[in-house]
Design an enzyme around this catalytic site. Sequence first.
Site, PDB file in Angstrom:
ATOM      1  N   ALA A 150       0.833  -1.206   0.000  1.00 51.84           N
ATOM      2  CA  ALA A 150       0.000   0.000   0.000  1.00 51.84           C
ATOM      3  C   ALA A 150       0.866   1.255   0.000  1.00 51.84           C
ATOM      4  O   ALA A 150       0.595   2.213  -0.734  1.00 51.84           O
ATOM      5  CB  ALA A 150      -0.930  -0.006   1.211  1.00 51.84           C
ATOM      6  N   TYR A 151       1.913   1.253   0.810  1.00 54.61           N
ATOM      7  CA  TYR A 151       2.819   2.396   0.882  1.00 54.61           C
ATOM      8  C   TYR A 151       3.531   2.601  -0.453  1.00 54.61           C
ATOM      9  O   TYR A 151       3.563   3.721  -0.986  1.00 54.61           O
ATOM     10  CB  TYR A 151       3.834   2.172   1.998  1.00 54.61           C
ATOM     11  CG  TYR A 151       4.917   3.220   2.075  1.00 54.61           C
ATOM     12  CD1 TYR A 151       4.645   4.474   2.612  1.00 54.61           C
ATOM     13  CD2 TYR A 151       6.201   2.966   1.608  1.00 54.61           C
ATOM     14  CE1 TYR A 151       5.637   5.444   2.693  1.00 54.61           C
ATOM     15  CE2 TYR A 151       7.194   3.927   1.681  1.00 54.61           C
ATOM     16  CZ  TYR A 151       6.906   5.162   2.222  1.00 54.61           C
ATOM     17  OH  TYR A 151       7.892   6.113   2.290  1.00 54.61           O
ATOM     18  N   ALA A 152       4.104   1.525  -0.995  1.00 51.36           N
ATOM     19  CA  ALA A 152       4.847   1.635  -2.246  1.00 51.36           C
ATOM     20  C   ALA A 152       3.957   2.127  -3.381  1.00 51.36           C
ATOM     21  O   ALA A 152       4.359   2.959  -4.201  1.00 51.36           O
ATOM     22  CB  ALA A 152       5.468   0.287  -2.610  1.00 51.36           C
ATOM     23  N   SER A 154       1.172   3.967  -3.109  1.00 46.36           N
ATOM     24  CA  SER A 154       0.813   5.376  -2.903  1.00 46.36           C
ATOM     25  C   SER A 154       1.970   6.299  -3.250  1.00 46.36           C
ATOM     26  O   SER A 154       1.761   7.410  -3.748  1.00 46.36           O
ATOM     27  CB  SER A 154       0.363   5.603  -1.459  1.00 46.36           C
ATOM     28  OG  SER A 154       1.434   5.464  -0.548  1.00 46.36           O
TER      29      SER A 154
END
Length: 233
Positions: A150-152, A154
């Site tokens: 999810a972080y990567a 975004s």
Amino acid sequence: MTEQPLSGRHVAVTGGTGALGEVVVKRLLEAGATCHVPSHRTEGATGAEGDRLHVTPGVDLTDEAAVADFYAAIPELWASVHLAGGFVMAPLAKTGRAEFLGMIEKNTLTAVLCCRAAAAAMQETGRGGRIVNVAARPALEPRKGAKMVAYATSKAAIGALTQALAEELKGERILVNAIAPSTIDTPANRSAMPKADPSNWLSPSAAAEAILHLISPANTEISGAILPLYARA
């Protein structure tokens, strides 16, 4: 006498009360800037140098109207630096809709809304400007994003946003770039990874210098770049 390339220039810094943000704000103040920092709080912000630091409390960067109001109150905006964001580490199996959208809101949406409001403010002045977003190493090297999908994702969107907006604004002397840091040496990261060697991490001061260069009036050509800042990690 210290050179002040940003003397008389107004700069917005989101996330300016965080560990990286405080270092960036301090460096921009040293360079002569007047810094405008949106925050949910006022404690912990870098101490003001004269009247050149303005912290606005209660600004929700996921709220379109709140972001527009914050930028509309800044006189003659020259640059906008978007450090606000979040991080969640979890494998995809444990990443549901709420977790994914949380990263999109904190990282991508805040950058989109701030870019939009900043560009409008710069267009109003007619003298150009500078925008700097923050991607991340996993955005450029997705294999580094294992267990942080999810972080990567975004942060990868930040790269696309930066390059698309740079193209859109290239005729208006508004330069749009991003930095893509690896792990930054902050107290929170040291606490979360006590066995890691922080000497391999990126120093906040190095990130601040890169940002200063990108928003300096001396930068007249670099736009659409995503600058890797990997230190030795």
